[in-house]
Design a protein around this motif. Structure first.
Motif, PDB file in Angstrom:
ATOM      1  N   LEU A 190       0.832  -1.212   0.000  1.00 42.32           N
ATOM      2  CA  LEU A 190       0.000   0.000   0.000  1.00 42.32           C
ATOM      3  C   LEU A 190       0.860   1.253   0.000  1.00 42.32           C
ATOM      4  N   ALA A 191       1.978   1.221   0.746  1.00 44.17           N
ATOM      5  CA  ALA A 191       2.872   2.374   0.765  1.00 44.17           C
ATOM      6  C   ALA A 191       3.534   2.580  -0.598  1.00 44.17           C
ATOM      7  N   VAL A 192       3.897   1.492  -1.264  1.00 48.48           N
ATOM      8  CA  VAL A 192       4.486   1.591  -2.607  1.00 48.48           C
ATOM      9  C   VAL A 192       3.466   2.142  -3.595  1.00 48.48           C
ATOM     10  N   ILE A 193       2.229   1.675  -3.493  1.00 45.23           N
ATOM     11  CA  ILE A 193       1.172   2.153  -4.387  1.00 45.23           C
ATOM     12  C   ILE A 193       0.937   3.651  -4.210  1.00 45.23           C
ATOM     13  N   GLU A 194       0.975   4.125  -2.974  1.00 48.24           N
ATOM     14  CA  GLU A 194       0.801   5.560  -2.721  1.00 48.24           C
ATOM     15  C   GLU A 194       1.911   6.364  -3.400  1.00 48.24           C
ATOM     16  N   GLU A 195       3.146   5.866  -3.334  1.00 44.05           N
ATOM     17  CA  GLU A 195       4.247   6.580  -3.987  1.00 44.05           C
ATOM     18  C   GLU A 195       4.091   6.560  -5.510  1.00 44.05           C
ATOM     19  N   ALA A 196       3.625   5.433  -6.045  1.00 46.61           N
ATOM     20  CA  ALA A 196       3.409   5.342  -7.495  1.00 46.61           C
ATOM     21  C   ALA A 196       2.383   6.361  -7.958  1.00 46.61           C
ATOM     22  N   VAL A 197       1.350   6.557  -7.153  1.00 41.98           N
ATOM     23  CA  VAL A 197       0.305   7.533  -7.495  1.00 41.98           C
ATOM     24  C   VAL A 197       0.872   8.953  -7.469  1.00 41.98           C
ATOM     25  N   LYS A 198       1.755   9.206  -6.513  1.00 39.25           N
ATOM     26  CA  LYS A 198       2.365  10.538  -6.442  1.00 39.25           C
ATOM     27  C   LYS A 198       3.277  10.786  -7.647  1.00 39.25           C
ATOM     28  N   LEU A 199       4.007   9.768  -8.057  1.00 43.42           N
ATOM     29  CA  LEU A 199       4.965   9.929  -9.152  1.00 43.42           C
ATOM     30  C   LEU A 199       4.281  10.015 -10.505  1.00 43.42           C
ATOM     31  N   ALA A 200       3.144   9.329 -10.633  1.00 37.42           N
ATOM     32  CA  ALA A 200       2.433   9.327 -11.927  1.00 37.42           C
ATOM     33  C   ALA A 200       0.943   9.490 -11.673  1.00 37.42           C
ATOM     34  N   PRO A 201       0.512  10.718 -11.343  1.00 41.55           N
ATOM     35  CA  PRO A 201      -0.900  10.944 -11.043  1.00 41.55           C
ATOM     36  C   PRO A 201      -1.797  10.573 -12.231  1.00 41.55           C
ATOM     37  N   ASN A 202      -2.927   9.970 -11.889  1.00 36.65           N
ATOM     38  CA  ASN A 202      -3.955   9.623 -12.881  1.00 36.65           C
ATOM     39  C   ASN A 202      -3.523   8.540 -13.865  1.00 36.65           C
ATOM     40  N   LYS A 203      -2.440   7.843 -13.563  1.00 32.81           N
ATOM     41  CA  LYS A 203      -2.024   6.711 -14.388  1.00 32.81           C
ATOM     42  C   LYS A 203      -2.172   5.432 -13.568  1.00 32.81           C
ATOM     43  N   PRO A 204      -3.069   4.533 -13.970  1.00 37.85           N
ATOM     44  CA  PRO A 204      -3.292   3.328 -13.183  1.00 37.85           C
ATOM     45  C   PRO A 204      -2.107   2.361 -13.276  1.00 37.85           C
ATOM     46  N   ILE A 205      -1.991   1.538 -12.259  1.00 39.94           N
ATOM     47  CA  ILE A 205      -1.013   0.436 -12.299  1.00 39.94           C
ATOM     48  C   ILE A 205      -1.658  -0.688 -13.104  1.00 39.94           C
ATOM     49  N   ARG A 206      -1.190  -0.866 -14.325  1.00 44.85           N
ATOM     50  CA  ARG A 206      -1.794  -1.864 -15.208  1.00 44.85           C
ATOM     51  C   ARG A 206      -1.123  -3.233 -15.047  1.00 44.85           C
ATOM     52  N   TYR A 207       0.163  -3.241 -14.742  1.00 41.71           N
ATOM     53  CA  TYR A 207       0.877  -4.514 -14.644  1.00 41.71           C
ATOM     54  C   TYR A 207       1.682  -4.572 -13.348  1.00 41.71           C
ATOM     55  N   LEU A 208       1.669  -5.741 -12.741  1.00 44.14           N
ATOM     56  CA  LEU A 208       2.578  -6.045 -11.640  1.00 44.14           C
ATOM     57  C   LEU A 208       3.382  -7.265 -12.063  1.00 44.14           C
ATOM     58  N   ILE A 209       4.685  -7.129 -12.098  1.00 39.43           N
ATOM     59  CA  ILE A 209       5.553  -8.208 -12.557  1.00 39.43           C
ATOM     60  C   ILE A 209       6.424  -8.663 -11.396  1.00 39.43           C
ATOM     61  N   THR A 210       6.430  -9.962 -11.137  1.00 35.86           N
ATOM     62  CA  THR A 210       7.339 -10.501 -10.133  1.00 35.86           C
ATOM     63  C   THR A 210       8.351 -11.398 -10.824  1.00 35.86           C
ATOM     64  N   THR A 211       9.591 -11.312 -10.404  1.00 38.98           N
ATOM     65  CA  THR A 211      10.659 -12.040 -11.089  1.00 38.98           C
ATOM     66  C   THR A 211      10.680 -13.519 -10.726  1.00 38.98           C
ATOM     67  N   HIS A 212      10.246 -13.856  -9.516  1.00 40.96           N
ATOM     68  CA  HIS A 212      10.246 -15.252  -9.089  1.00 40.96           C
ATOM     69  C   HIS A 212       9.400 -15.369  -7.825  1.00 40.96           C
ATOM     70  N   PRO A 213       8.899 -16.577  -7.514  1.00 41.67           N
ATOM     71  CA  PRO A 213       7.907 -16.710  -6.441  1.00 41.67           C
ATOM     72  C   PRO A 213       8.495 -17.004  -5.062  1.00 41.67           C
ATOM     73  N   HIS A 214       9.637 -16.430  -4.747  1.00 39.78           N
ATOM     74  CA  HIS A 214      10.171 -16.620  -3.408  1.00 39.78           C
ATOM     75  C   HIS A 214       9.419 -15.736  -2.412  1.00 39.78           C
ATOM     76  N   PHE A 215       9.317 -16.222  -1.183  1.00 34.04           N
ATOM     77  CA  PHE A 215       8.438 -15.585  -0.207  1.00 34.04           C
ATOM     78  C   PHE A 215       8.795 -14.121   0.046  1.00 34.04           C
ATOM     79  N   ASP A 216      10.098 -13.791   0.011  1.00 33.69           N
ATOM     80  CA  ASP A 216      10.478 -12.408   0.298  1.00 33.69           C
ATOM     81  C   ASP A 216      10.138 -11.462  -0.848  1.00 33.69           C
ATOM     82  N   HIS A 217       9.671 -11.994  -1.975  1.00 31.06           N
ATOM     83  CA  HIS A 217       9.315 -11.165  -3.128  1.00 31.06           C
ATOM     84  C   HIS A 217       7.806 -11.081  -3.373  1.00 31.06           C
ATOM     85  N   ILE A 218       7.031 -11.971  -2.771  1.00 35.40           N
ATOM     86  CA  ILE A 218       5.617 -12.068  -3.160  1.00 35.40           C
ATOM     87  C   ILE A 218       4.642 -11.791  -2.017  1.00 35.40           C
TER      88      ILE A 218
END
Length: 391
Positions: free
Chosen positions: A354-382
């Motif tokens: 949620l904190a990352v999403i808030e920063e994304a909104v500040k950096l790119a107002p009115n642009k939705p997050i269309r894609y979330l990409i994860t590099t691998h399914p390890h617990f510390d990443h997902i």
């Protein structure tokens, strides 16, 4: 009153008593008190206030599996030699020390790189993990202690009781509310293939720390051979922790198991073959057992007590429209496009995402997050993936 009336009255009273006794526990359930008492007598629980045990063990990289298949253990990156643990149930403390080669630190909630921080970066062979009440911390060599996040510190405290003597002591605490039932099972249920020669055993379930249901399996020798609970880990939700102990030895008036291993991750009890289940995360043989060796007191360091856990996100523009969103043990990245943004990686938990999403909104107002990409399914990443489904 005639003798016939006395007989009828006695018969009715006996019937009522028998009915009351029979209905005291629903079908399949039994009285937990004699089961717990028999175990306490068998293992000498009353005479054990604290314990220190040592040996050689291993820890796995929990959540870092290379293969999604049945019965694949978490990778054992390196052993834990010179392992020693002191548990003091009265004080609510546990101290674990061991040596491990630097540079081979496995990710895990406890023995390696923490999924959400809280573990010292290993530079020295000697490693220490301590819990005292609600506080937990780790120490790399002789460096300064590093506080464990509160949610994980609670699991450290819970683990202090996940052993036969600790379970019995916890069962007497207010709010434990023991419940007992029986079932057919075998020692490595789910990992031995089909259950072909089960034994009828009893299970006593209690509540620990006012929230966790903990089951102890009691075998025909009145010994606890399995202790199981479920905790919340963001990457999985329900996260199984199951300690199995065998080869109970006698040390004075106390019996204590010297062989241990722990399943962590998915619940392997029911042979869910589509899952990569029951990964061994920790174990070993710890034959040097010293009953009532309480070790030294472990007061909470001031730096640990004063640690705060604000969810801060640092922002660094590393190229035009490309941002590093840091501030934790794992980072996210954001790329801005003409009419949307994409985020790479969702480490930690919902709060972090949620904190990352808030920063994304500040950096790119009115642009939705269309894609979330994860590099691998390890617990510390997902751990924070699911958050993005709701924005």
């Amino acid at each position: 009153m005639s003798s016939r009336h006395l007989f009828v009255t006695a018969l009715v009273a006996a019937s009522v008593t028998a009915e009351f006794t029979a209905q005291s526990y629903p079908p399949g359930y039994v009285d937990p008190a004699p089961l717990l008492a028999a175990v306490a007598e068998e293992i000498g629980e009353a005479s054990l206030q604290c314990i220190t045990y040592s040996g050689s063990g291993y820890s796995g990289a929990v959540g870092q599996t290379y293969e999604n298949a049945v019965n694949i253990d978490w990778p054992r990156i390196d052993s834990m030699s010179n392992y020693t643990r002191t548990i003091n149930w009265a004080a609510g403390t546990s101290t674990e020390t061991f040596t491990r080669q630097p540079g081979l630190t496995p990710a895990s909630y406890k023995y390696g790189v923490g999924w959400q921080g809280g573990t010292a970066t290993q530079q020295m062979p000697q490693q220490t993990h301590i819990v005292n009440g609600t506080a937990a911390w780790s120490i790399d060599g002789n460096s300064q202690p590093v506080a464990v996040p509160p949610k994980i510190a609670e699991i450290y405290q819970l683990d202090l009781w996940l052993n036969p003597h600790g379970f019995l002591k916890a069962a007497r605490m207010p709010g434990a509310n023991p419940v007992a039932f029986w079932r057919w099972e075998q020692i490595e249920k789910g990992r031995d293939g089909n259950v072909v020669s089960p034994e009828r055993m009893h299970v006593v379930a209690i509540t620990m720390l006012d929230k966790y249901r903990v089951d102890a399996t009691i075998n025909s020798q009145n010994q606890i051979q399995r202790i199981k609970t479920t905790v919340n880990i963001p990457s999985l939700g329900d996260f199984n922790i199951e300690h199995e102990s065998t080869d109970q030895r006698t040390f004075g008036s106390v019996k204590w198991p010297i062989n241990w291993h722990s399943h962590q991750g998915w619940d392997d009890n029911w042979q869910f073959y589509r899952k990569s289940t029951g990964h061994n995360a920790y174990g070993g043989t710890f034959a040097d057992v010293r009953p009532n060796d309480c070790g030294e007191p472990v007061p909470i360091p001031a730096s640990v007590a004063q640690t705060t856990w604000a969810t801060d996100v640092t922002v660094e523009e590393i190229a035009d429209g490309v941002y590093l969103l840091g501030g934790t043990s794992a980072n996210s990245y954001m790329i801005e496009f003409d009419d949307f943004v994409a985020v790479f990686e969702a480490p930690g938990d919902e709060e972090r995402s949620l904190a990352v999403i808030e920063e994304a909104v500040k950096l790119a107002p009115n642009k939705p997050i269309r894609y979330l990409i994860t590099t691998h399914p390890h617990f510390d990443h997902i751990g924070g993936l699911r958050t993005y489904l709701h924005i």
